[in-house]
Design a protein around this motif. Sequence first.
Motif, PDB file in Angstrom:
ATOM      1  N   GLY A  41      29.493  -3.826  33.611  1.00  0.00           N
ATOM      2  CA  GLY A  41      28.730  -2.720  34.175  1.00  0.00           C
ATOM      3  C   GLY A  41      28.500  -1.557  33.225  1.00  0.00           C
ATOM      4  N   THR A  42      29.152  -1.562  32.075  1.00  0.00           N
ATOM      5  CA  THR A  42      28.966  -0.490  31.099  1.00  0.00           C
ATOM      6  C   THR A  42      27.547  -0.521  30.548  1.00  0.00           C
ATOM      7  N   GLU A  43      26.933   0.647  30.435  1.00  0.00           N
ATOM      8  CA  GLU A  43      25.595   0.755  29.851  1.00  0.00           C
ATOM      9  C   GLU A  43      25.713   1.334  28.448  1.00  0.00           C
ATOM     10  N   VAL A  44      25.107   0.649  27.492  1.00  0.00           N
ATOM     11  CA  VAL A  44      25.215   1.038  26.085  1.00  0.00           C
ATOM     12  C   VAL A  44      23.857   0.905  25.420  1.00  0.00           C
ATOM     13  N   VAL A  45      23.753   1.461  24.234  1.00  0.00           N
ATOM     14  CA  VAL A  45      22.576   1.299  23.386  1.00  0.00           C
ATOM     15  C   VAL A  45      23.034   0.673  22.079  1.00  0.00           C
ATOM     16  N   VAL A  46      22.360  -0.377  21.660  1.00  0.00           N
ATOM     17  CA  VAL A  46      22.653  -1.030  20.382  1.00  0.00           C
ATOM     18  C   VAL A  46      21.443  -0.870  19.479  1.00  0.00           C
ATOM     19  N   LYS A  47      21.694  -0.384  18.261  1.00  0.00           N
ATOM     20  CA  LYS A  47      20.620  -0.145  17.304  1.00  0.00           C
ATOM     21  C   LYS A  47      20.823  -1.025  16.074  1.00  0.00           C
ATOM     22  N   SER A  48      19.736  -1.633  15.621  1.00  0.00           N
ATOM     23  CA  SER A  48      19.779  -2.402  14.380  1.00  0.00           C
ATOM     24  C   SER A  48      18.615  -1.998  13.506  1.00  0.00           C
ATOM     25  N   ARG A  49      18.859  -1.957  12.208  1.00  0.00           N
ATOM     26  CA  ARG A  49      17.807  -1.630  11.251  1.00  0.00           C
ATOM     27  C   ARG A  49      18.157  -2.279   9.929  1.00  0.00           C
ATOM     28  N   PRO A  50      17.168  -2.481   9.059  1.00  0.00           N
ATOM     29  CA  PRO A  50      17.473  -3.071   7.755  1.00  0.00           C
ATOM     30  C   PRO A  50      18.508  -2.230   7.011  1.00  0.00           C
ATOM     31  N   GLU A  51      19.474  -2.887   6.415  1.00  0.00           N
ATOM     32  CA  GLU A  51      20.520  -2.178   5.674  1.00  0.00           C
ATOM     33  C   GLU A  51      19.932  -1.629   4.375  1.00  0.00           C
ATOM     34  N   ASP A  52      19.844  -0.293   4.300  1.00  0.00           N
ATOM     35  CA  ASP A  52      19.316   0.345   3.098  1.00  0.00           C
ATOM     36  C   ASP A  52      20.277   1.397   2.545  1.00  0.00           C
ATOM     37  N   GLY A  53      21.514   1.372   3.039  1.00  0.00           N
ATOM     38  CA  GLY A  53      22.518   2.303   2.543  1.00  0.00           C
ATOM     39  C   GLY A  53      22.585   3.621   3.273  1.00  0.00           C
ATOM     40  N   ARG A  54      21.735   3.843   4.280  1.00  0.00           N
ATOM     41  CA  ARG A  54      21.667   5.112   4.983  1.00  0.00           C
ATOM     42  C   ARG A  54      22.502   5.152   6.259  1.00  0.00           C
ATOM     43  N   ALA A  55      22.662   4.021   6.901  1.00  0.00           N
ATOM     44  CA  ALA A  55      23.124   3.994   8.282  1.00  0.00           C
ATOM     45  C   ALA A  55      24.513   4.601   8.453  1.00  0.00           C
ATOM     46  N   GLU A  56      25.453   4.276   7.582  1.00  0.00           N
ATOM     47  CA  GLU A  56      26.824   4.749   7.778  1.00  0.00           C
ATOM     48  C   GLU A  56      26.898   6.268   7.777  1.00  0.00           C
ATOM     49  N   SER A  57      26.188   6.918   6.853  1.00  0.00           N
ATOM     50  CA  SER A  57      26.195   8.377   6.811  1.00  0.00           C
ATOM     51  C   SER A  57      25.564   8.967   8.066  1.00  0.00           C
ATOM     52  N   CYS A  58      24.458   8.377   8.518  1.00  0.00           N
ATOM     53  CA  CYS A  58      23.777   8.897   9.703  1.00  0.00           C
ATOM     54  C   CYS A  58      24.655   8.788  10.943  1.00  0.00           C
ATOM     55  N   VAL A  59      25.299   7.646  11.126  1.00  0.00           N
ATOM     56  CA  VAL A  59      26.133   7.438  12.317  1.00  0.00           C
ATOM     57  C   VAL A  59      27.380   8.318  12.257  1.00  0.00           C
ATOM     58  N   THR A  60      27.942   8.477  11.077  1.00  0.00           N
ATOM     59  CA  THR A  60      29.108   9.355  10.945  1.00  0.00           C
ATOM     60  C   THR A  60      28.759  10.787  11.310  1.00  0.00           C
ATOM     61  N   ALA A  61      27.643  11.272  10.808  1.00  0.00           N
ATOM     62  CA  ALA A  61      27.229  12.643  11.131  1.00  0.00           C
ATOM     63  C   ALA A  61      26.950  12.798  12.623  1.00  0.00           C
ATOM     64  N   GLN A  62      26.278  11.827  13.217  1.00  0.00           N
ATOM     65  CA  GLN A  62      26.018  11.862  14.656  1.00  0.00           C
ATOM     66  C   GLN A  62      27.320  11.923  15.438  1.00  0.00           C
ATOM     67  N   ALA A  63      28.308  11.127  15.025  1.00  0.00           N
ATOM     68  CA  ALA A  63      29.589  11.114  15.723  1.00  0.00           C
ATOM     69  C   ALA A  63      30.274  12.471  15.642  1.00  0.00           C
ATOM     70  N   ARG A  64      30.231  13.103  14.477  1.00  0.00           N
ATOM     71  CA  ARG A  64      30.874  14.411  14.326  1.00  0.00           C
ATOM     72  C   ARG A  64      30.253  15.434  15.273  1.00  0.00           C
ATOM     73  N   LEU A  65      28.930  15.439  15.374  1.00  0.00           N
ATOM     74  CA  LEU A  65      28.274  16.405  16.254  1.00  0.00           C
ATOM     75  C   LEU A  65      28.568  16.103  17.715  1.00  0.00           C
ATOM     76  N   ALA A  66      28.534  14.829  18.096  1.00  0.00           N
ATOM     77  CA  ALA A  66      28.809  14.468  19.486  1.00  0.00           C
ATOM     78  C   ALA A  66      30.229  14.850  19.876  1.00  0.00           C
ATOM     79  N   GLU A  67      31.180  14.650  18.968  1.00  0.00           N
ATOM     80  CA  GLU A  67      32.577  14.983  19.252  1.00  0.00           C
ATOM     81  C   GLU A  67      32.766  16.488  19.469  1.00  0.00           C
ATOM     82  N   ARG A  68      31.909  17.292  18.890  1.00  0.00           N
ATOM     83  CA  ARG A  68      31.996  18.747  19.041  1.00  0.00           C
ATOM     84  C   ARG A  68      31.235  19.259  20.258  1.00  0.00           C
ATOM     85  N   GLY A  69      30.574  18.368  20.963  1.00  0.00           N
ATOM     86  CA  GLY A  69      29.837  18.781  22.144  1.00  0.00           C
ATOM     87  C   GLY A  69      28.364  19.006  21.929  1.00  0.00           C
TER      88      GLY A  69
END
Length: 306
Positions: A41-69
Amino acid sequence: MDELPGWLPGWCLEHLGGEPAEVLFRRESTSVVFGLRLTDGTEVVVKSRPEDGRAESCVTAQARLAERGFPCALPLTPVVGVGSLAVHAEEFRPGGEMLRGESTEIAARYAEVFARLMDELATVTVEPPLPNPRWSRWDHTDPGLWPSLDFLDALDQSRVPAYVTETAVRVRKRLLAADLPCVLGHADFEAHNLGWHGVEVWAVHDWDSLAWQPEAALAGAASGAFMSGGPPLLAPIEGSEVFLAAYQDFRGRAFAVAELEVAWAASLWAAAHNARWEALHGTAPLSLDTLRAQASERLRRANAVL
């Protein structure tokens, strides 16, 4: 369900603890995004994109902002390689209406959110998410005016009007001449990427589009793009002017003359990219028309000479 890629059910089971039971939505642009309801029953979003070296930094930054509210979806997994793809999952954050209109109040509200976003990102340390998104990649090192993109370069370039090319030449020359430090920022700050509850922002989306450029360039690009609620649309000059003034107020720092020029130049680059796209694909000339109408005044404010 039959149209899900073959790797996705097993990936969800391994990383989220359940397989997809229902597809809530599917969207495709530079990333392919699936909204899923899992078997528990959990609702989630899964994102995929070509690996170009950007994704890890983008997701890390998003996580930091979400954790701060900050109002954005919290990533539920790190970035995982699946063949040539970079994949992650995040919480489903539905709801929120698009804020439309051309009033000064609306421009200021968008500017306030962008200023808050930039305040938060200023304290996040990640590897620069390079190369920058293709529509903001005026800082590329490829030969020629535009970043090398095979799917665009293979088309008939003679269809691109001379005023689009001239605008891009002048804008890029002015931006490359700037000696400003780069910072982390959102390079796709468009109305369709924000959801609002009344006058309060509920969600900012598309964190794949983080960029590493001067603050003035990022703010300028946002000032030109913030009204886009569907096809890309360059904001009225007055809207960009209000956005930039409000942004500086909310940041508590006035741009220097050179920074303002960079901001006005950057407000045109994505519009020129979008106008080129329209010309090459023969689609409705929305960016072509607004660029033709506004380029001269924006270039003057940018001090962007040939």
